[in-house]
Structure formats: structure tokens, C-alpha cells
Design a protein around this motif. Sequence first.
Motif, short mmCIF file in Angstrom:
data_model
loop_
_atom_site.label_atom_id
_atom_site.label_comp_id
_atom_site.label_asym_id
_atom_site.label_seq_id
_atom_site.Cartn_x
_atom_site.Cartn_y
_atom_site.Cartn_z
N ASN A 275 0.83 -1.20 0.00
CA ASN A 275 0.00 0.00 0.00
C ASN A 275 0.87 1.26 0.00
OD1 ASN A 275 -2.42 1.37 -0.15
ND2 ASN A 275 -2.65 1.51 2.08
N ALA A 276 1.87 1.26 -0.88
CA ALA A 276 2.77 2.40 -1.05
C ALA A 276 2.70 2.84 -2.52
CB ALA A 276 4.19 2.02 -0.66
N PRO A 277 1.59 3.50 -2.90
CA PRO A 277 1.37 3.81 -4.31
C PRO A 277 2.40 4.77 -4.92
CG PRO A 277 -0.28 4.88 -2.95
CD PRO A 277 0.49 3.96 -2.06
N THR A 278 2.92 5.68 -4.13
CA THR A 278 3.91 6.62 -4.67
C THR A 278 5.18 5.87 -5.08
OG1 THR A 278 3.04 8.41 -3.30
CG2 THR A 278 5.28 8.67 -4.15
N GLU A 279 5.66 4.99 -4.20
CA GLU A 279 6.87 4.23 -4.50
C GLU A 279 6.63 3.27 -5.67
OE1 GLU A 279 5.58 4.85 -1.57
OE2 GLU A 279 7.12 5.21 -0.07
N ALA A 280 5.43 2.68 -5.74
CA ALA A 280 5.09 1.79 -6.85
C ALA A 280 5.12 2.56 -8.17
CB ALA A 280 3.72 1.15 -6.62
N ALA A 281 4.52 3.75 -8.17
CA ALA A 281 4.49 4.57 -9.38
C ALA A 281 5.89 5.00 -9.80
CB ALA A 281 3.60 5.80 -9.17
N GLN A 282 6.73 5.35 -8.85
CA GLN A 282 8.11 5.74 -9.17
C GLN A 282 8.87 4.57 -9.79
OE1 GLN A 282 9.32 7.09 -5.28
NE2 GLN A 282 8.78 9.21 -5.71
N SER A 283 8.70 3.38 -9.25
CA SER A 283 9.38 2.21 -9.79
C SER A 283 8.89 1.91 -11.21
CB SER A 283 9.16 0.99 -8.89
OG SER A 283 9.80 1.18 -7.64
N ARG A 284 7.57 2.00 -11.41
CA ARG A 284 7.04 1.75 -12.76
C ARG A 284 7.51 2.80 -13.76
NH1 ARG A 284 2.50 0.32 -9.75
NH2 ARG A 284 2.12 -1.91 -9.83
N ALA A 285 7.58 4.04 -13.33
CA ALA A 285 8.02 5.11 -14.22
C ALA A 285 9.48 4.90 -14.64
CB ALA A 285 7.86 6.47 -13.55
N TRP A 286 10.33 4.54 -13.69
CA TRP A 286 11.74 4.29 -14.01
C TRP A 286 11.85 3.10 -14.96
CZ3 TRP A 286 15.98 2.60 -9.97
CH2 TRP A 286 17.24 2.59 -10.59
N ALA A 287 11.07 2.05 -14.71
CA ALA A 287 11.09 0.88 -15.60
C ALA A 287 10.64 1.27 -17.01
CB ALA A 287 10.20 -0.24 -15.03
N ALA A 288 9.63 2.13 -17.10
CA ALA A 288 9.12 2.56 -18.41
C ALA A 288 10.17 3.35 -19.18
CB ALA A 288 7.85 3.39 -18.23
N GLU A 289 10.98 4.12 -18.46
CA GLU A 289 12.05 4.88 -19.11
C GLU A 289 13.06 3.96 -19.79
OE1 GLU A 289 13.95 7.42 -16.27
OE2 GLU A 289 12.10 8.47 -15.79
N LEU A 290 13.20 2.75 -19.24
CA LEU A 290 14.16 1.79 -19.78
C LEU A 290 13.62 1.04 -20.99
CD1 LEU A 290 15.41 0.32 -16.39
CD2 LEU A 290 16.58 1.97 -17.85
#
Length: 109
Positions: free
Chosen positions: A93-108
Amino acid sequence: MAGAAREAAHRAGDRRREAIASNNLGIALRKAGRVAEAVEAHGKALHIHEEFDDWYGVGQALHNLARTHETARRPDDVRACLLRAADAFTRANAPTEAAQSRAWAAELG
């Protein structure tokens, strides 16, 4: 220092503190250029956090493992760790951290 903290937690049987110290040791090893040892330390932290279903800790260990793989120029491993971290953070239940991880993955890609 982080190595001593991990060893002390291990001797005391405090697995949760051992996981935190292992994660911190991994960060220090990565910064010292000791990537293989950093991967091992983060893996230890990950394993312990998983034992306790500590999904936030799992996410942190995976995020730090991704940084270590980034240092070693392993983009596929970085992305895989980030996607696993996003899932763990979602479970925590840490949506901010989840979104940050997904965003970094998408950049790759």
C-alpha cells in the motif's frame, strides 16, 4: 559499519534488523564499486523481507538491487527488479513508490 551491524543483528537473531543492515551494506558496497558483493547483500535483505511478508522492505531491497544493476550496466536486470519492486510496493500500500518504480522501468523501455 553496515557489515558490523548486520553481523550483530545476525548474532542476536534479529532477522528484521539483519535485513535492514544487509540492504544498507549493499548500498555502501555499490558506492564502493563492489557490485557483486552489493548484489549478494541486497539478495540477503530481499530473502529476509520475503520471509516476513514485509512488502515495503521487499520493494526497497529490489529498488536498491535495481540501482546496483544500473551501476553494472545491466538494463534488463534493472527493469526486472523495478517491476518486481512496483508489485511489492503495491502490496505494501505504497502507491507513490510503486508509481516511481514503474516510471523508471518505463524509461528503460
